[in-house]
Every structure is written in C-alpha cells, then in structure tokens.
Design an enzyme around this catalytic site. Structure first.
Site, PDB file in Angstrom:
ATOM      1  N   SER A 295       0.809  -1.224   0.000  1.00 17.24           N
ATOM      2  CA  SER A 295       0.000   0.000   0.000  1.00 17.24           C
ATOM      3  C   SER A 295       0.837   1.267   0.000  1.00 17.24           C
ATOM      4  O   SER A 295       1.896   1.326   0.643  1.00 17.24           O
ATOM      5  CB  SER A 295      -0.883  -0.013   1.253  1.00 17.24           C
ATOM      6  OG  SER A 295      -1.436   1.255   1.483  1.00 17.24           O
TER       7      SER A 295
ATOM      8  N   GLU B  11       0.123   3.648   1.681  1.00 18.35           N
ATOM      9  CA  GLU B  11       0.127   4.084   3.079  1.00 18.35           C
ATOM     10  C   GLU B  11       1.507   3.851   3.709  1.00 18.35           C
ATOM     11  O   GLU B  11       1.879   4.511   4.673  1.00 18.35           O
ATOM     12  CB  GLU B  11      -0.976   3.333   3.842  1.00 18.35           C
ATOM     13  CG  GLU B  11      -1.155   3.699   5.296  1.00 18.35           C
ATOM     14  CD  GLU B  11      -1.788   5.072   5.558  1.00 18.35           C
ATOM     15  OE1 GLU B  11      -2.318   5.676   4.612  1.00 18.35           O
ATOM     16  OE2 GLU B  11      -1.713   5.533   6.703  1.00 18.35           O
TER      17      GLU B  11
ATOM     18  N   TYR C 159      -1.698   0.367  10.634  1.00 15.68           N
ATOM     19  CA  TYR C 159      -1.957  -0.316   9.365  1.00 15.68           C
ATOM     20  C   TYR C 159      -0.742  -0.192   8.440  1.00 15.68           C
ATOM     21  O   TYR C 159      -0.294  -1.189   7.847  1.00 15.68           O
ATOM     22  CB  TYR C 159      -3.195   0.301   8.694  1.00 15.68           C
ATOM     23  CG  TYR C 159      -3.395  -0.115   7.254  1.00 15.68           C
ATOM     24  CD1 TYR C 159      -4.009  -1.316   6.928  1.00 15.68           C
ATOM     25  CD2 TYR C 159      -2.955   0.704   6.211  1.00 15.68           C
ATOM     26  CE1 TYR C 159      -4.181  -1.696   5.600  1.00 15.68           C
ATOM     27  CE2 TYR C 159      -3.125   0.334   4.880  1.00 15.68           C
ATOM     28  CZ  TYR C 159      -3.740  -0.865   4.590  1.00 15.68           C
ATOM     29  OH  TYR C 159      -3.903  -1.237   3.273  1.00 15.68           O
TER      30      TYR C 159
HETATM   31  P1  NAP Z   1     -11.462  -4.572   1.727  1.00 19.44           P
HETATM   32  O1  NAP Z   1     -12.622  -4.228   0.865  1.00 19.44           O
HETATM   33  O2  NAP Z   1     -11.412  -4.053   3.123  1.00 19.44           O
HETATM   34  O3  NAP Z   1     -11.345  -6.171   1.753  1.00 19.44           O
HETATM   35  C1  NAP Z   1     -10.574  -6.843   2.707  1.00 19.44           C
HETATM   36  C2  NAP Z   1     -10.915  -8.308   2.648  1.00 19.44           C
HETATM   37  O4  NAP Z   1     -10.119  -9.010   3.629  1.00 19.44           O
HETATM   38  C3  NAP Z   1     -12.376  -8.660   2.959  1.00 19.44           C
HETATM   39  O5  NAP Z   1     -12.800  -9.654   2.063  1.00 19.44           O
HETATM   40  C4  NAP Z   1     -12.305  -9.238   4.361  1.00 19.44           C
HETATM   41  O6  NAP Z   1     -13.329 -10.172   4.652  1.00 19.44           O
HETATM   42  C5  NAP Z   1     -10.966  -9.944   4.286  1.00 19.44           C
HETATM   43  N1  NAP Z   1     -10.418 -10.291   5.597  1.00 19.44           N
HETATM   44  C6  NAP Z   1     -10.299  -9.497   6.679  1.00 19.44           C
HETATM   45  N2  NAP Z   1      -9.738 -10.187   7.694  1.00 19.44           N
HETATM   46  C7  NAP Z   1      -9.509 -11.445   7.229  1.00 19.44           C
HETATM   47  C8  NAP Z   1      -8.946 -12.607   7.789  1.00 19.44           C
HETATM   48  N3  NAP Z   1      -8.499 -12.629   9.055  1.00 19.44           N
HETATM   49  N4  NAP Z   1      -8.836 -13.728   7.021  1.00 19.44           N
HETATM   50  C9  NAP Z   1      -9.295 -13.725   5.736  1.00 19.44           C
HETATM   51  N5  NAP Z   1      -9.853 -12.652   5.154  1.00 19.44           N
HETATM   52  C10 NAP Z   1      -9.956 -11.523   5.889  1.00 19.44           C
HETATM   53  O7  NAP Z   1     -10.100  -4.106   1.031  1.00 19.44           O
HETATM   54  P2  NAP Z   1      -9.813  -3.740  -0.522  1.00 19.44           P
HETATM   55  O8  NAP Z   1     -10.042  -2.289  -0.705  1.00 19.44           O
HETATM   56  O9  NAP Z   1     -10.481  -4.736  -1.390  1.00 19.44           O
HETATM   57  O10 NAP Z   1      -8.239  -3.940  -0.581  1.00 19.44           O
HETATM   58  C11 NAP Z   1      -7.683  -5.223  -0.868  1.00 19.44           C
HETATM   59  C12 NAP Z   1      -6.267  -5.268  -0.300  1.00 19.44           C
HETATM   60  O11 NAP Z   1      -5.482  -4.226  -0.871  1.00 19.44           O
HETATM   61  C13 NAP Z   1      -6.176  -5.071   1.209  1.00 19.44           C
HETATM   62  O12 NAP Z   1      -5.111  -5.842   1.682  1.00 19.44           O
HETATM   63  C14 NAP Z   1      -5.848  -3.593   1.356  1.00 19.44           C
HETATM   64  O13 NAP Z   1      -5.189  -3.352   2.578  1.00 19.44           O
HETATM   65  C15 NAP Z   1      -4.943  -3.399   0.150  1.00 19.44           C
HETATM   66  N6  NAP Z   1      -4.903  -2.053  -0.413  1.00 19.44           N
HETATM   67  C16 NAP Z   1      -6.062  -1.420  -0.733  1.00 19.44           C
HETATM   68  C17 NAP Z   1      -6.018  -0.168  -1.315  1.00 19.44           C
HETATM   69  C18 NAP Z   1      -7.286   0.565  -1.698  1.00 19.44           C
HETATM   70  O14 NAP Z   1      -7.217   1.790  -1.911  1.00 19.44           O
HETATM   71  N7  NAP Z   1      -8.414  -0.122  -1.815  1.00 19.44           N
HETATM   72  C19 NAP Z   1      -4.782   0.444  -1.582  1.00 19.44           C
HETATM   73  C20 NAP Z   1      -3.612  -0.258  -1.255  1.00 19.44           C
HETATM   74  C21 NAP Z   1      -3.683  -1.512  -0.698  1.00 19.44           C
HETATM   75  P3  NAP Z   1     -14.656  -9.693   5.425  1.00 19.44           P
HETATM   76  O15 NAP Z   1     -15.394  -8.859   4.421  1.00 19.44           O
HETATM   77  O16 NAP Z   1     -15.326 -10.947   5.765  1.00 19.44           O
HETATM   78  O17 NAP Z   1     -14.190  -8.886   6.597  1.00 19.44           O
HETATM   79  O1  G4F Z   2     -10.546   6.907   2.560  1.00 17.60           O
HETATM   80  P1  G4F Z   2      -9.557   6.804   3.646  1.00 17.60           P
HETATM   81  O2  G4F Z   2     -10.008   6.201   4.918  1.00 17.60           O
HETATM   82  O3  G4F Z   2      -8.311   6.048   3.012  1.00 17.60           O
HETATM   83  P2  G4F Z   2      -6.767   5.937   3.454  1.00 17.60           P
HETATM   84  O4  G4F Z   2      -6.581   6.237   4.895  1.00 17.60           O
HETATM   85  O5  G4F Z   2      -5.977   6.739   2.498  1.00 17.60           O
HETATM   86  O6  G4F Z   2      -6.502   4.379   3.245  1.00 17.60           O
HETATM   87  C1  G4F Z   2      -6.932   3.716   2.060  1.00 17.60           C
HETATM   88  O7  G4F Z   2      -5.913   3.808   1.101  1.00 17.60           O
HETATM   89  C2  G4F Z   2      -4.688   3.114   1.442  1.00 17.60           C
HETATM   90  C3  G4F Z   2      -3.703   3.356   0.292  1.00 17.60           C
HETATM   91  O8  G4F Z   2      -2.984   4.536   0.527  1.00 17.60           O
HETATM   92  C4  G4F Z   2      -4.999   1.651   1.622  1.00 17.60           C
HETATM   93  F1  G4F Z   2      -3.860   0.965   1.872  1.00 17.60           F
HETATM   94  C5  G4F Z   2      -5.980   1.490   2.761  1.00 17.60           C
HETATM   95  O9  G4F Z   2      -6.312   0.110   2.914  1.00 17.60           O
HETATM   96  C6  G4F Z   2      -7.255   2.266   2.422  1.00 17.60           C
HETATM   97  O10 G4F Z   2      -7.856   1.636   1.312  1.00 17.60           O
HETATM   98  O11 G4F Z   2      -8.983   8.267   3.984  1.00 17.60           O
HETATM   99  C7  G4F Z   2      -8.442   9.085   2.977  1.00 17.60           C
HETATM  100  C8  G4F Z   2      -8.176  10.473   3.564  1.00 17.60           C
HETATM  101  C9  G4F Z   2      -7.401  10.448   4.886  1.00 17.60           C
HETATM  102  O12 G4F Z   2      -6.423  11.446   4.853  1.00 17.60           O
HETATM  103  C10 G4F Z   2      -8.434  10.786   5.938  1.00 17.60           C
HETATM  104  O13 G4F Z   2      -7.923  11.469   7.085  1.00 17.60           O
HETATM  105  O14 G4F Z   2      -9.438  11.087   3.869  1.00 17.60           O
HETATM  106  C11 G4F Z   2      -9.337  11.723   5.132  1.00 17.60           C
HETATM  107  N1  G4F Z   2     -10.676  11.858   5.697  1.00 17.60           N
HETATM  108  C12 G4F Z   2     -11.284  13.039   5.979  1.00 17.60           C
HETATM  109  N2  G4F Z   2     -12.491  12.815   6.540  1.00 17.60           N
HETATM  110  C13 G4F Z   2     -11.512  10.871   6.053  1.00 17.60           C
HETATM  111  C14 G4F Z   2     -12.654  11.473   6.582  1.00 17.60           C
HETATM  112  N3  G4F Z   2     -11.384   9.530   5.948  1.00 17.60           N
HETATM  113  C15 G4F Z   2     -12.420   8.768   6.379  1.00 17.60           C
HETATM  114  N4  G4F Z   2     -12.325   7.417   6.252  1.00 17.60           N
HETATM  115  N5  G4F Z   2     -13.566   9.317   6.921  1.00 17.60           N
HETATM  116  C16 G4F Z   2     -13.723  10.668   7.051  1.00 17.60           C
HETATM  117  O15 G4F Z   2     -14.740  11.142   7.543  1.00 17.60           O
END
Ligand code: NAP
Ligand code: G4F
Length: 322
Positions: free
Chosen positions: A126, A128, A150
């Site tokens: 990520s 992050e 995280y």
């Molecule tokens: P997500 O929607 O939160 O999906 C996470 C998945 O992990 C869900 O299916 C969840 O199942 C499963 N999970 C949680 N705990 C588990 C466990 N102990 N054993 C097996 N499965 C488990 O996340 P996403 O946005 O699809 O992201 C996919 C991956 O990419 C994650 O690793 C995230 O950290 C990473 N990532 C995401 C972003 C982004 O912007 N979306 C960016 C960078 C990296 P349940 O639904 O049953 O809880």
């Molecule tokens: O949407 P966010 O919660 O995403 P964040 O923290 O960037 O994390 C996501 O992206 C990561 C990749 O860089 C992934 F690895 C991670 O799993 C996840 O998918 O927040 C985005 C920004 C932050 O700066 C937060 O402080 O939005 C700001 N924010 C402002 N108000 C808020 C809010 N975020 C959330 N969730 N809720 C608010 O009300």
C-alpha cells in the site's frame, strides 16, 4: 494448462473485481472465506460472479486453513488481498491489524512455501507505507515512513514478501497500490462515505455530511483498473515490486466539490468538519509515479477521477432509489 487462482479477501472490493477479471480470462477462481455470518458476498453478487467462484473456509491468521486451501484449490496463482484495511480503526485495533495485515501475509507466504513453492504470489502492499512522504512523487525506490499501525503492518508484510522472494526463491510480487475506489468501496472510506451522503442529501434523506481532514490529498484511481495490474505482475517471468497509481493528486475537499457537483449541489452547504474524524497522525499527501508499471507491465489507469466520481454517485443514487 488450467489456470487456478486462490484469492484471500475475495469478499472485499478488490476481491470482487479481481474475481470478475480472472473468470473472464478463463481461470478457476477459489476464495478464502472467513464466514463471519453477515452478508459479506454482496460485492460478488453485484458483479454477477458469486455463483462462479468456489469458496473455501479459512482465515489468514490460521496457517492450517491456508495450507488446506492451497491443497484443495491446487492454485497456481495466489492473491493475498485479505487485511484489516481501514487505516482509521487501526489505532484502536493495532494488535488485530498486525495479526491480519502483517502476520497474515507471512502465513500466506509460508503456506505457499510448504504446499506449492512454484505458485506465484501477489501481496497487496500500500501507498500508506510511504506515510510521511520522502519524495514529492513516490516510486519503487522512495523510502518508507508509515504513519499508522496499518501502514506499519503492511510494511512488515511487504518486506517479508521481498524476503521470501530472496531467501526461498518464491515468485512473490508486491503491488504498491495507491488509493483505488469504486461503487463497491466500503462505506467507511472517505470517497464512498461522500458519494453515499451526496445521494442521500440529493434524495432528501439527510442534510449534512461530517468529515475530518478536508486538506488531505490522495492519488485516487478506479479499482477495476488496478486489479488488472495485479494480474499482470504475476504474468512476468520474474517477480518484482510495482507502484500502481494515476499520477494525479486531489484533496478530500476537491473530491467533495466533484461529488456534490454531480447532482447540482455545493459541498460548502452540507459538509461539516468534525474533529471526531481526525486521525492521531495523518498522511497529508500521496502522489504515485506509475512509470515502471507502464513500462514493464504495459499498465495504465484508464478511468479518470471525474468518471470514477460520476460512477460512484450514480450507483449510490440507484441503490437508494431501489
Ligand atoms: P477490503 O474491501 O477491506 O477487503 C478486505 C478483505 O479481507 C475482505 O474480504 C475481508 O473479509 C478480508 N479479511 C479481513 N480479515 C480477514 C482474515 N483474518 N482472514 C481472511 N480474510 C480476511 O479491502 P480492498 O479495498 O479490497 O483492498 C484489498 C487489499 O489491498 C487489502 O489488503 C488492502 O489493505 C490493500 N490495499 C487497498 C487499497 C485501496 O485503496 N483499496 C490500496 C492499497 C492496498 P470480510 O469482508 O469478511 O471482513
Ligand atoms: O478513505 P480513507 O479512509 O483512506 P486511506 O486512509 O488513504 O486508506 C486507504 O488507502 C490506502 C492506500 O494509501 C490503503 F492501503 C488502505 O487500505 C485504504 O484503502 O482516507 C483518505 C483520507 C485520509 O487522509 C483521511 O484522514 O481522507 C481523510 N478523511 C477526511 N475525513 C476521512 C474522513 N477519511 C475517512 N475514512 N472518513 C472521514 O470522515
């Protein structure tokens, strides 16, 4: 030769889009499913793939269940998407986040090493991990500085992926993905929280939207584009690490303006800053440089932020109207 994939985190946003992509390519798709009782398969249903994926009970914190899942599926490609992925909650659940997001990835690597070391592995790293950024545009050589439990857990998983590649010769690749969103995004993340609220406000169900830091900037892309980059990494002869991003950064405030503008509203009339949503430490800005992914994988982000926002607002309006 039949191509078989095992996806952990299959019920999440990326798991659904990746299942859809792999099924379209003719893969047999298996998903590790923790079976929590609630309806976690709605995303797979929305994409019409829930009847085509094969679920295997298991949890990434349980090595034995991963070993069984690999034996049963006979997977040749393993995508580790499972995580406690919400940054905001990771300060309140730092141990769980470390166990699932950090050690869970090591369990996946170890299970592959034990069952089928020839299988190829994708680790969901990520942006992050860049946290307090050490370069204006972050690429594969930018030093890391995680700012949340995280981010620290993801960094451990990332380095263990590199370590298993270098120590055990596994074909393990790490995708340093910047934020990617979609109509299937969890409601706790800021983009979907905004588009859902825009739809509710437009339909008269709510009046205001309470947010935290409006000045944070993110490099937001479309999840449907990003899962293609994951697949491309595993088709390379050599495993490697890749930044996947759009190369454009936008503030939460600008995202609000775009989303409210979709339905003819002004965000200034509805958004209220609430300190309850501020974080103990913030990642102020992220901006990725996807040059390597473009050059080596032939990948680029096809969906503009404007198209993404329109898609999300439209789907939230449909859901509420339905
Ligand atoms: P997500 O929607 O939160 O999906 C996470 C998945 O992990 C869900 O299916 C969840 O199942 C499963 N999970 C949680 N705990 C588990 C466990 N102990 N054993 C097996 N499965 C488990 O996340 P996403 O946005 O699809 O992201 C996919 C991956 O990419 C994650 O690793 C995230 O950290 C990473 N990532 C995401 C972003 C982004 O912007 N979306 C960016 C960078 C990296 P349940 O639904 O049953 O809880
Ligand atoms: O949407 P966010 O919660 O995403 P964040 O923290 O960037 O994390 C996501 O992206 C990561 C990749 O860089 C992934 F690895 C991670 O799993 C996840 O998918 O927040 C985005 C920004 C932050 O700066 C937060 O402080 O939005 C700001 N924010 C402002 N108000 C808020 C809010 N975020 C959330 N969730 N809720 C608010 O009300």
């Amino acid at each position: 030769m039949s191509r078989i994939a095992l996806i952990t985190g299959i019920s999440g946003q990326d798991g659904a889009y990746l299942s859809h992509l792999l099924l379209a390519k003719g893969y047999e798709v298996h998903g590790l499913c923790p079976r929590r009782g609630s309806d976690t398969l709605w995303r797979l249903r929305e994409l019409g793939v829930h009847d085509h994926v094969r679920m295997i009970d298991g949890d990434v914190t349980d090595l034995s269940s991963l070993v069984r899942a690999l034996e049963r599926s006979r997977a040749t490609e393993v995508y580790n998407l499972a995580a406690q992925s919400f940054v905001g909650i990771s300060w309140n659940q730092p141990v769980l986040t470390g166990q699932v997001t950090g050690l869970g990835a090591v369990n996946v690597l170890e299970a592959v090493r034990m069952v089928n070391p020839q299988a190829r592995i994708y680790q969901a790293s990520s942006s992050e991990m860049f946290g307090r950024i050490q370069a204006e545009r972050q690429d594969e050589r930018t030093p890391f500085y995680p700012r949340s439990p995280y981010g620290a857990a993801k960094l451990y998983a990332h380095w263990m992926t590199v370590n298993y590649r270098e120590s055990h010769g596994l074909h393990a690749s790490s995708g340093l993905l910047f934020n990617h969103e979609s109509p299937l995004r969890g409601i706790e993340f800021v983009t979907r929280k905004i588009t859902d609220a825009v739809a509710r406000i437009r339909l008269g169900h709510q009046r205001e939207l309470r947010l935290g830091n409006l000045d944070a900037r993110r490099d937001w892309g479309f999840a449907g584009d990003y899962v293609d980059a994951m697949w491309r990494m595993l088709q390379q002869p050599q495993p490697d690490d890749y930044v996947v991003a759009t190369g454009r950064t936008v503030s939460v405030r600008e995202f609000c303006a775009l989303a409210f503008g979709q339905v003819g509203l002004r965000y200034e009339d509805h958004v209220v800053v609430d300190p309850a949503f501020l974080r103990p430490a913030e990642v102020d800005v992220l901006l990725g440089n996807p040059e390597k992914a473009h050059r080596v994988l032939g990948w680029q982000a096809d969906t503009s932020l404007e198209a993404l926002v329109a898609m999300m607002v439209e789907r939230d309006l449909e859901r509420l109207a339905g």
